[in-house]
Design a protein around this motif. Sequence first.
Motif, PDB file in Angstrom:
ATOM      1  N   MET A   1      -8.991  40.849 107.190  1.00 23.33           N
ATOM      2  CA  MET A   1      -9.920  40.119 108.019  1.00 23.33           C
ATOM      3  C   MET A   1     -10.710  41.114 108.860  1.00 23.33           C
ATOM      4  O   MET A   1     -10.159  42.090 109.353  1.00 23.33           O
ATOM      5  N   ARG A   2     -11.979  40.865 108.998  1.00 25.07           N
ATOM      6  CA  ARG A   2     -12.831  41.725 109.817  1.00 25.07           C
ATOM      7  C   ARG A   2     -13.204  40.985 111.100  1.00 25.07           C
ATOM      8  O   ARG A   2     -13.697  39.865 111.055  1.00 25.07           O
ATOM      9  N   VAL A   3     -12.932  41.617 112.231  1.00 26.80           N
ATOM     10  CA  VAL A   3     -13.171  41.006 113.535  1.00 26.80           C
ATOM     11  C   VAL A   3     -14.168  41.843 114.326  1.00 26.80           C
ATOM     12  O   VAL A   3     -14.035  43.066 114.412  1.00 26.80           O
ATOM     13  N   LEU A   4     -15.148  41.155 114.903  1.00 35.23           N
ATOM     14  CA  LEU A   4     -16.068  41.789 115.843  1.00 35.23           C
ATOM     15  C   LEU A   4     -15.572  41.442 117.236  1.00 35.23           C
ATOM     16  O   LEU A   4     -15.551  40.278 117.623  1.00 35.23           O
ATOM     17  N   GLY A   5     -15.132  42.472 117.971  1.00 36.62           N
ATOM     18  CA  GLY A   5     -14.680  42.277 119.348  1.00 36.62           C
ATOM     19  C   GLY A   5     -15.830  42.538 120.297  1.00 36.62           C
ATOM     20  O   GLY A   5     -16.587  43.495 120.117  1.00 36.62           O
ATOM     21  N   ILE A   6     -15.968  41.680 121.295  1.00 34.63           N
ATOM     22  CA  ILE A   6     -17.049  41.804 122.270  1.00 34.63           C
ATOM     23  C   ILE A   6     -16.470  41.800 123.671  1.00 34.63           C
ATOM     24  O   ILE A   6     -15.797  40.853 124.081  1.00 34.63           O
ATOM     25  N   ASP A   7     -16.749  42.874 124.406  1.00 35.49           N
ATOM     26  CA  ASP A   7     -16.423  42.924 125.833  1.00 35.49           C
ATOM     27  C   ASP A   7     -17.735  42.634 126.558  1.00 35.49           C
ATOM     28  O   ASP A   7     -18.575  43.519 126.710  1.00 35.49           O
ATOM     29  N   PRO A   8     -17.963  41.365 126.946  1.00 28.21           N
ATOM     30  CA  PRO A   8     -19.277  40.965 127.439  1.00 28.21           C
ATOM     31  C   PRO A   8     -19.620  41.583 128.789  1.00 28.21           C
ATOM     32  O   PRO A   8     -18.798  41.625 129.690  1.00 28.21           O
ATOM     33  N   GLY A   9     -20.823  42.068 128.878  1.00 31.22           N
ATOM     34  CA  GLY A   9     -21.332  42.610 130.124  1.00 31.22           C
ATOM     35  C   GLY A   9     -22.836  42.699 130.031  1.00 31.22           C
ATOM     36  O   GLY A   9     -23.376  42.894 128.943  1.00 31.22           O
ATOM     37  N   LEU A  10     -23.479  42.544 131.143  1.00 31.07           N
ATOM     38  CA  LEU A  10     -24.942  42.546 131.137  1.00 31.07           C
ATOM     39  C   LEU A  10     -25.506  43.965 131.119  1.00 31.07           C
ATOM     40  O   LEU A  10     -26.477  44.239 130.435  1.00 31.07           O
ATOM     41  N   THR A  11     -24.863  44.876 131.831  1.00 29.00           N
ATOM     42  CA  THR A  11     -25.325  46.267 131.831  1.00 29.00           C
ATOM     43  C   THR A  11     -24.782  47.017 130.621  1.00 29.00           C
ATOM     44  O   THR A  11     -25.500  47.761 129.963  1.00 29.00           O
ATOM     45  N   ARG A  12     -23.486  46.800 130.332  1.00 33.06           N
ATOM     46  CA  ARG A  12     -22.844  47.405 129.166  1.00 33.06           C
ATOM     47  C   ARG A  12     -22.027  46.336 128.461  1.00 33.06           C
ATOM     48  O   ARG A  12     -21.093  45.790 129.039  1.00 33.06           O
ATOM     49  N   CYS A  13     -22.367  46.057 127.217  1.00 27.44           N
ATOM     50  CA  CYS A  13     -21.631  45.094 126.401  1.00 27.44           C
ATOM     51  C   CYS A  13     -20.927  45.871 125.296  1.00 27.44           C
ATOM     52  O   CYS A  13     -21.576  46.462 124.426  1.00 27.44           O
ATOM     53  N   GLY A  14     -19.606  45.908 125.360  1.00 28.37           N
ATOM     54  CA  GLY A  14     -18.830  46.649 124.366  1.00 28.37           C
ATOM     55  C   GLY A  14     -18.780  45.910 123.041  1.00 28.37           C
ATOM     56  O   GLY A  14     -18.632  44.689 122.996  1.00 28.37           O
ATOM     57  N   LEU A  15     -18.902  46.675 121.950  1.00 21.16           N
ATOM     58  CA  LEU A  15     -18.881  46.127 120.595  1.00 21.16           C
ATOM     59  C   LEU A  15     -17.889  46.936 119.761  1.00 21.16           C
ATOM     60  O   LEU A  15     -17.954  48.167 119.751  1.00 21.16           O
ATOM     61  N   GLY A  16     -17.007  46.258 119.071  1.00 22.57           N
ATOM     62  CA  GLY A  16     -16.051  46.956 118.223  1.00 22.57           C
ATOM     63  C   GLY A  16     -15.705  46.134 117.004  1.00 22.57           C
ATOM     64  O   GLY A  16     -15.432  44.937 117.121  1.00 22.57           O
ATOM     65  N   VAL A  17     -15.728  46.755 115.839  1.00 25.63           N
ATOM     66  CA  VAL A  17     -15.393  46.065 114.597  1.00 25.63           C
ATOM     67  C   VAL A  17     -14.122  46.690 114.031  1.00 25.63           C
ATOM     68  O   VAL A  17     -14.028  47.917 113.900  1.00 25.63           O
ATOM     69  N   VAL A  18     -13.173  45.814 113.702  1.00 22.02           N
ATOM     70  CA  VAL A  18     -11.875  46.255 113.212  1.00 22.02           C
ATOM     71  C   VAL A  18     -11.499  45.453 111.978  1.00 22.02           C
ATOM     72  O   VAL A  18     -11.733  44.243 111.925  1.00 22.02           O
ATOM     73  N   ASP A  19     -10.930  46.128 110.986  1.00 28.86           N
ATOM     74  CA  ASP A  19     -10.388  45.469 109.798  1.00 28.86           C
ATOM     75  C   ASP A  19      -8.871  45.451 109.895  1.00 28.86           C
ATOM     76  O   ASP A  19      -8.261  46.426 110.366  1.00 28.86           O
ATOM     77  N   GLY A  20      -8.268  44.366 109.433  1.00 27.93           N
ATOM     78  CA  GLY A  20      -6.809  44.278 109.413  1.00 27.93           C
ATOM     79  C   GLY A  20      -6.361  43.341 108.322  1.00 27.93           C
ATOM     80  O   GLY A  20      -7.112  42.460 107.901  1.00 27.93           O
ATOM     81  N   GLY A  21      -5.126  43.543 107.876  1.00 24.97           N
ATOM     82  CA  GLY A  21      -4.563  42.698 106.822  1.00 24.97           C
ATOM     83  C   GLY A  21      -3.348  41.953 107.318  1.00 24.97           C
ATOM     84  O   GLY A  21      -3.225  41.637 108.489  1.00 24.97           O
ATOM     85  N   ARG A  22      -2.424  41.703 106.402  1.00 32.80           N
ATOM     86  CA  ARG A  22      -1.236  40.929 106.742  1.00 32.80           C
ATOM     87  C   ARG A  22      -0.285  41.699 107.654  1.00 32.80           C
ATOM     88  O   ARG A  22       0.380  41.114 108.472  1.00 32.80           O
ATOM     89  N   SER A  23      -0.225  42.988 107.501  1.00 36.90           N
ATOM     90  CA  SER A  23       0.653  43.764 108.373  1.00 36.90           C
ATOM     91  C   SER A  23      -0.084  44.046 109.671  1.00 36.90           C
ATOM     92  O   SER A  23      -1.185  43.587 109.897  1.00 36.90           O
TER      93      SER A  23
END
Length: 194
Positions: A1-23
């Motif tokens: 599964m591919r997840v886009l993580g968002i740390d919301p912020g108006l000045t700095r909005c963090g973006l991170g994409v991570v892949d993971g499986g069953r383990s």
Amino acid sequence: MRVLGIDPGLTRCGLGVVDGGRSRSVTCVDVGVARTPADGQLPDRLAAVADAVERWMDTHHPEVVAIERVFSQHNVRSVMGTAQVSGVVALAAARRGLPVAFHTPSEVKAAVSGSGRADKKQVTTMVTRVLGLDAAPKPADAADALALAVCHLWRAPMASRLAEAEARAAELARAHKARLKSAQRGTGRGGGGR
């Protein structure tokens, strides 16, 4: 599964994409920060964040978007900006038919570090270690976005099983009530003694 993580912020909005499986193994696909000028007009800043998030969605094709849930802070202005960015991100995901999950900061900290009271440095250290990164993601908003994605990957299977169990329990309760109602009708009609 591919997840886009968002740390919301108006000045700095963090973006991170991570892949993971069953383990519990997870891989970092990309990490970054969308920035807007503090002196910019709110609509322009929200549009800039929306554009950046949509580019990330178009580039990485996540299956789900995990956003940090807005929590009460002393700085109301900061909370408002965070909430507005969360709304923009959720809207962008909804337009693409992507599910959105919200996680509290303490859920993220507990999932990644084992303690819901971990500080930013501890979270960054654990994200770096868990994802096998050569260097810690900077700024902290980027590390937090990766932590959100990892949290969702690790918590989603449990949440899914819990939802399935709750649905099954509700179905069993409905069936039990129906049987009781049917039994009560049956004894009320004519059944008294012999």
